[in-house]
Write a protein that holds these residues in place. Sequence first.
Motif, PDB file in Angstrom:
ATOM      1  N   THR A  79     -83.529  -4.115  52.585  1.00  7.80           N
ATOM      2  CA  THR A  79     -84.543  -5.368  53.742  1.00  7.80           C
ATOM      3  C   THR A  79     -85.271  -4.364  53.916  1.00  7.80           C
ATOM      4  O   THR A  79     -85.264  -3.125  54.713  1.00  7.80           O
ATOM      5  CB  THR A  79     -83.873  -5.949  54.705  1.00  7.80           C
TER       6      THR A  79
ATOM      7  N   TRP B 204     -89.726  -8.680  56.311  1.00  6.91           N
ATOM      8  CA  TRP B 204     -88.067  -9.457  56.411  1.00  6.91           C
ATOM      9  C   TRP B 204     -87.684  -9.798  58.034  1.00  6.91           C
ATOM     10  O   TRP B 204     -87.145 -11.076  58.232  1.00  6.91           O
ATOM     11  CB  TRP B 204     -87.305  -9.797  55.322  1.00  6.91           C
TER      12      TRP B 204
ATOM     13  N   ARG C 241     -86.751 -16.932  58.084  1.00  3.22           N
ATOM     14  CA  ARG C 241     -85.878 -16.134  56.830  1.00  3.22           C
ATOM     15  C   ARG C 241     -85.038 -17.100  55.823  1.00  3.22           C
ATOM     16  O   ARG C 241     -85.213 -17.013  54.499  1.00  3.22           O
ATOM     17  CB  ARG C 241     -84.563 -15.625  57.311  1.00  3.22           C
TER      18      ARG C 241
ATOM     19  N   ASP D  84     -73.264  -8.665  51.823  1.00  4.50           N
ATOM     20  CA  ASP D  84     -73.806  -8.200  52.476  1.00  4.50           C
ATOM     21  C   ASP D  84     -73.453  -6.320  53.103  1.00  4.50           C
ATOM     22  O   ASP D  84     -71.722  -6.460  53.495  1.00  4.50           O
ATOM     23  CB  ASP D  84     -74.213  -8.783  54.824  1.00  4.50           C
TER      24      ASP D  84
ATOM     25  N   THR E 178     -79.043  -2.424  51.868  1.00  9.06           N
ATOM     26  CA  THR E 178     -78.419  -3.529  53.041  1.00  9.06           C
ATOM     27  C   THR E 178     -77.685  -4.565  52.123  1.00  9.06           C
ATOM     28  O   THR E 178     -76.874  -5.044  52.988  1.00  9.06           O
ATOM     29  CB  THR E 178     -79.586  -4.224  53.780  1.00  9.06           C
ATOM     30  N   ASP E 179     -78.007  -4.511  51.215  1.00  6.94           N
ATOM     31  CA  ASP E 179     -77.602  -6.018  51.056  1.00  6.94           C
ATOM     32  C   ASP E 179     -77.214  -5.593  49.207  1.00  6.94           C
ATOM     33  O   ASP E 179     -77.371  -4.586  48.486  1.00  6.94           O
ATOM     34  CB  ASP E 179     -78.335  -6.708  50.170  1.00  6.94           C
TER      35      ASP E 179
ATOM     36  N   TYR F  23     -90.045  -8.192  50.739  1.00  8.68           N
ATOM     37  CA  TYR F  23     -88.946  -8.207  51.748  1.00  8.68           C
ATOM     38  C   TYR F  23     -88.204  -7.627  51.263  1.00  8.68           C
ATOM     39  O   TYR F  23     -86.555  -7.512  52.624  1.00  8.68           O
ATOM     40  CB  TYR F  23     -88.916  -9.917  51.835  1.00  8.68           C
ATOM     41  N   PHE F  24     -88.103  -7.775  50.214  1.00  4.34           N
ATOM     42  CA  PHE F  24     -86.729  -5.831  49.649  1.00  4.34           C
ATOM     43  C   PHE F  24     -87.447  -4.742  48.755  1.00  4.34           C
ATOM     44  O   PHE F  24     -88.481  -5.427  48.172  1.00  4.34           O
ATOM     45  CB  PHE F  24     -85.405  -6.919  49.475  1.00  4.34           C
TER      46      PHE F  24
END
Length: 122
Positions: free
Chosen positions: A22, A26, A34, A59, A68-69, A97-98
């Motif tokens: 992230t 974001w 979100r 997650d 993070t994801d 955002y990512f």
Amino acid sequence: MTTKQTPALDQPAITVFMLVKTLPEWLGFSIDERFSQLAKHVEPILQRYRDRVRLRFYDVEFYTARVTDVWVWEAVDHHAYELLVEELRETPFWDRYFAVVEILPGVENAYAKNYGREALPA
């Protein structure tokens, strides 16, 4: 007349593990914003490919700082995945955002399929 059937998503031709992190923009959004951004940018793409590509979110920020994801994409064919990614790249989710840290494509049980063997039971 024969018709070509689309393979089922329960046996994807390719699974892609997309490791993402992230970014501050974001994290600056409220939770409601979100989900609004997901509905606006990602949901329409998922709907267009719903019969050919499936997405699952994991997650991992609790256990690692690098990503993070993990977004797990399962597709009935490589082309469907490629088309979906092309669309996703045109949204703010890709590199705004990512950050897409790594993309790991794989084929489930290819070690057995390539030799005409049964996969180990799990």
